[in-house]
Scaffold this motif. Structure first.
Motif, PDB file in Angstrom:
ATOM      1  N   ARG A   1       0.835  -1.207   0.000  1.00  0.00           N
ATOM      2  CA  ARG A   1       0.000   0.000   0.000  1.00  0.00           C
ATOM      3  C   ARG A   1       0.874   1.264   0.000  1.00  0.00           C
TER       4      ARG A   1
ATOM      5  N   LYS B   1       2.303   1.780  -3.456  1.00  0.00           N
ATOM      6  CA  LYS B   1       1.282   2.302  -4.380  1.00  0.00           C
ATOM      7  C   LYS B   1       1.070   3.784  -4.148  1.00  0.00           C
ATOM      8  N   LEU B   2       1.004   4.189  -2.882  1.00  0.00           N
ATOM      9  CA  LEU B   2       0.833   5.611  -2.568  1.00  0.00           C
ATOM     10  C   LEU B   2       2.012   6.431  -3.059  1.00  0.00           C
TER      11      LEU B   2
ATOM     12  N   LEU C   1       3.965   5.729  -5.582  1.00  0.00           N
ATOM     13  CA  LEU C   1       3.946   5.785  -7.030  1.00  0.00           C
ATOM     14  C   LEU C   1       2.865   6.758  -7.542  1.00  0.00           C
ATOM     15  N   LEU C   2       1.778   6.865  -6.835  1.00  0.00           N
ATOM     16  CA  LEU C   2       0.704   7.769  -7.249  1.00  0.00           C
ATOM     17  C   LEU C   2       1.032   9.233  -6.966  1.00  0.00           C
ATOM     18  N   SER C   3       1.862   9.477  -5.982  1.00  0.00           N
ATOM     19  CA  SER C   3       2.155  10.880  -5.640  1.00  0.00           C
ATOM     20  C   SER C   3       3.347  11.402  -6.365  1.00  0.00           C
TER      21      SER C   3
END
Length: 149
Positions: free
Chosen positions: A141, A144-145, A147-149
């Protein structure tokens, strides 16, 4: 012919010769003056040509100066753009460095938790697997966070 007539004839011939000499001198003087006028005209033409050439050179130099001023203004504008871009890169680099340090800190936390879990002798293997799976899910998790930011 009488002496008087001869004298008169001689005086007339002398006057004619004197007049002819004067006319020749005047003619020579006219030719000399015409030559001087022609020389002066040639000098004037040459000076006017030099003046025209200097005027053309001055016009060209003024155009070059305007172009160089334009180029200088263009270079100053480009330099300002480069400085602005550099400032943006510095800000981006500072933000990236802070993010990198935060990620390294998080990695250190996860490594410490994994090391603590591996060294925990009081926990059963089944509990270790559950905690390991929970840590794995938490790490997924977090990744993923990131990579998204």
């Amino acid at each position: 012919m009488s002496t008087r007539a001869a004298s008169l004839a001689f005086a007339l011939v002398a006057a004619t010769l004197a007049s002819a000499c004067t006319l020749v001198k005047l003619n020579d003087d006219v030719h000399a003056r015409e030559a001087r006028v022609a020389d002066a005209q040639a000098q004037l033409d040459a000076e006017q040509a030099r003046q025209a050439a200097l005027h053309d050179e001055m016009t060209r130099l003024n155009a070059d100066l305007e172009q160089k001023q334009l180029s200088l203004a263009e270079l100053q504008s480009r330099l300002a753009q480069l400085q602005q871009h550099n400032d943006q890169l510095v800000a981006a680099n500072v933000a990236q460095l802070a993010r990198k340090q935060d990620v390294q800190r998080q990695i250190g936390v996860y490594q410490a938790r994994l090391a603590a879990l591996a060294q925990d002798r009081g926990m059963s293997e089944a509990d270790k697997r559950k905690k390991l799976q929970a840590l794995h899910d938490e790490l997924q998790r977090a990744l993923k966070l990131m990579l998204l930011s």
